[in-house]
Design a protein around this motif. Structure first.
Motif, PDB file in Angstrom:
ATOM      1  N   TYR A   4       0.828  -1.122   0.129  1.00  0.00           N
ATOM      2  CA  TYR A   4      -0.093  -0.162  -0.027  1.00  0.00           C
ATOM      3  C   TYR A   4       0.797   1.324   0.002  1.00  0.00           C
ATOM      4  CZ  TYR A   4      -3.851  -3.105   0.808  1.00  0.00           C
ATOM      5  OH  TYR A   4      -4.900  -3.990   0.580  1.00  0.00           O
ATOM      6  N   ASP A   5       2.222   0.993  -0.093  1.00  0.00           N
ATOM      7  CA  ASP A   5       3.138   2.291  -0.217  1.00  0.00           C
ATOM      8  C   ASP A   5       2.879   3.327   0.969  1.00  0.00           C
ATOM      9  OD1 ASP A   5       5.034   3.863  -1.284  1.00  0.00           O
ATOM     10  OD2 ASP A   5       3.702   4.793  -2.554  1.00  0.00           O
ATOM     11  N   VAL A   6       3.001   2.771   2.155  1.00  0.00           N
ATOM     12  CA  VAL A   6       2.555   3.393   3.038  1.00  0.00           C
ATOM     13  C   VAL A   6       3.700   3.214   4.517  1.00  0.00           C
ATOM     14  CG1 VAL A   6       0.686   2.166   4.065  1.00  0.00           C
ATOM     15  CG2 VAL A   6       0.993   4.477   4.772  1.00  0.00           C
ATOM     16  N   GLU A   7       3.823   3.995   5.321  1.00  0.00           N
ATOM     17  CA  GLU A   7       4.716   3.745   6.436  1.00  0.00           C
ATOM     18  C   GLU A   7       4.038   2.947   7.387  1.00  0.00           C
ATOM     19  OE1 GLU A   7       7.924   3.680   6.229  1.00  0.00           O
ATOM     20  OE2 GLU A   7       7.949   4.636   4.276  1.00  0.00           O
ATOM     21  N   GLY A   8       4.699   2.084   8.646  1.00  0.00           N
ATOM     22  CA  GLY A   8       4.006   1.700   9.514  1.00  0.00           C
ATOM     23  C   GLY A   8       3.377   2.914  10.433  1.00  0.00           C
ATOM     24  N   SER A   9       3.974   3.842  10.549  1.00  0.00           N
ATOM     25  CA  SER A   9       4.020   5.037  11.644  1.00  0.00           C
ATOM     26  C   SER A   9       2.461   5.529  11.007  1.00  0.00           C
ATOM     27  CB  SER A   9       4.800   5.772  11.443  1.00  0.00           C
ATOM     28  OG  SER A   9       5.222   6.524  10.471  1.00  0.00           O
ATOM     29  N   GLN A  10       2.435   5.694   9.745  1.00  0.00           N
ATOM     30  CA  GLN A  10       1.134   6.442   9.075  1.00  0.00           C
ATOM     31  C   GLN A  10      -0.069   5.345   9.373  1.00  0.00           C
ATOM     32  OE1 GLN A  10       3.017   6.788   4.973  1.00  0.00           O
ATOM     33  NE2 GLN A  10       1.760   8.644   5.179  1.00  0.00           N
ATOM     34  N   LEU A  11      -0.001   4.279   9.261  1.00  0.00           N
ATOM     35  CA  LEU A  11      -1.083   3.190   9.452  1.00  0.00           C
ATOM     36  C   LEU A  11      -1.311   3.430  10.868  1.00  0.00           C
ATOM     37  CD1 LEU A  11       0.541   0.113   7.446  1.00  0.00           C
ATOM     38  CD2 LEU A  11      -2.048   1.319   7.165  1.00  0.00           C
ATOM     39  N   TRP A  12      -0.524   3.248  11.873  1.00  0.00           N
ATOM     40  CA  TRP A  12      -0.664   3.268  13.221  1.00  0.00           C
ATOM     41  C   TRP A  12      -1.382   4.626  13.645  1.00  0.00           C
ATOM     42  CZ3 TRP A  12       0.750   6.288  17.456  1.00  0.00           C
ATOM     43  CH2 TRP A  12       0.474   5.615  18.677  1.00  0.00           C
TER      44      TRP A  12
END
Length: 281
Positions: A104-112
């Motif tokens: 999904y081309d997204v950092e883990g921190s953004q998801l969290w």
């Protein structure tokens, strides 16, 4: 099309940290009048890294009461059962959303941060509409679990696929076209297998298009609007931008209005930054 089978999903789910399963069991314990302090501490202590994170949060500026604490018993005495539940959820989600999600081309921190914003919005809405704040918080926190499992399914793929800004079709349509399944249906399937209540898995399964829920319950509508709140305060996910819409029908089914959305955004903005700074993702 890279079709993903139920067997693939189960193998991928096994790669996810155990903390969400502990969170599920904690939710069940919290609703049992016969649950003791030892029941809760024994459960959380099964995951030493989760315990360390919860204790660190309990000692953070948000909750610190002077003398440092080093046991879950002390944490419960300081912050109470309800806050402990939220801290365990925050810590569990932080463990799940540690690494970058390549699919999904997204950092883990953004998801969290997105999950936490949605959890806080759901909790706020539940308090306004007479719902269960604990259940609502859980729904928001786990809304992106399917993205993590789909990403795990495709790890090591020699021809990796990724959703990027050049993709112009809605996320659900892109997932279905590429995998024959969507992240929300994956989450619904896996959360049931982890013994989360059907209401929680159902809310997440139908979050993108609440009208598709055959039972027409309010929770998918609440989650859809909570995701809009997260996007409005700058915590949306790039692959979902512009996806959320508070139509009159969705607002009515959720029992909300525009003033609820505005108030939720204001309330979350007051606490989200301090919560994020308390957890290292």
């Amino acid at each position: 099309m890279n079709l993903i089978s139920p067997s693939d999903l189960k193998k991928a789910a096994a790669k996810i940290p155990s903390s969400p399963r502990i969170f599920s069991k904690l939710s069940t314990l919290m609703k049992d009048m016969n649950t003791t302090l030892d029941d809760i501490t024994d459960l959380v202590n099964n995951d030493s890294s989760l315990t360390v994170q919860v204790l660190r949060l309990s000692n953070s500026a948000l909750y610190a009461g002077g003398v440092p604490i080093d046991t879950l018993d002390d944490a419960i005495n300081r912050i109470g059962f309800s806050e402990l539940f939220k801290l365990v959820g925050m810590a569990a989600a932080a463990q799940v959303f540690t690494d970058r999600n390549e699919l999904y081309d997204v950092e883990g921190s953004q998801l969290w941060e997105n999950s936490l914003a949605c959890a806080l919005a759901m909790e706020y809405f539940a308090k306004q509409t007479g719902g269960d704040p604990q259940e609502a918080y859980t729904i928001g926190l786990l809304r992106s679990m399917g993205k993590m499992i789909l990403n795990a399914c495709l790890e090591g793929d020699p021809d990796p696929i990724q959703i990027t800004s050049s993709v112009t079709i809605p996320l659900h349509a892109w997932e279905d076209a590429n995998f024959g399944i969507t992240n929300s249906s994956v989450a619904g399937f896996v959360l049931v297998s982890w013994n989360f209540p059907d209401l929680i898995s159902r809310a997440i399964q139908y979050q993108y298009i609440p009208e598709e829920d055959p039972d027409d319950i309010k929770e998918p509508n609440l989650l859809h609007i909570a995701s809009l709140v997260a996007e409005n305060i700058g915590k949306g996910l790039p692959c979902e931008l512009g996806y959320w819409e508070a139509t009159n029908e969705r607002l009515e089914k959720a029992g909300l209005n525009q003033s609820h959305i505005d108030a939720a955004a204001e309330s979350i903005n007051e606490s989200l930054d301090s919560l994020i700074s308390s957890v290292a993702v």
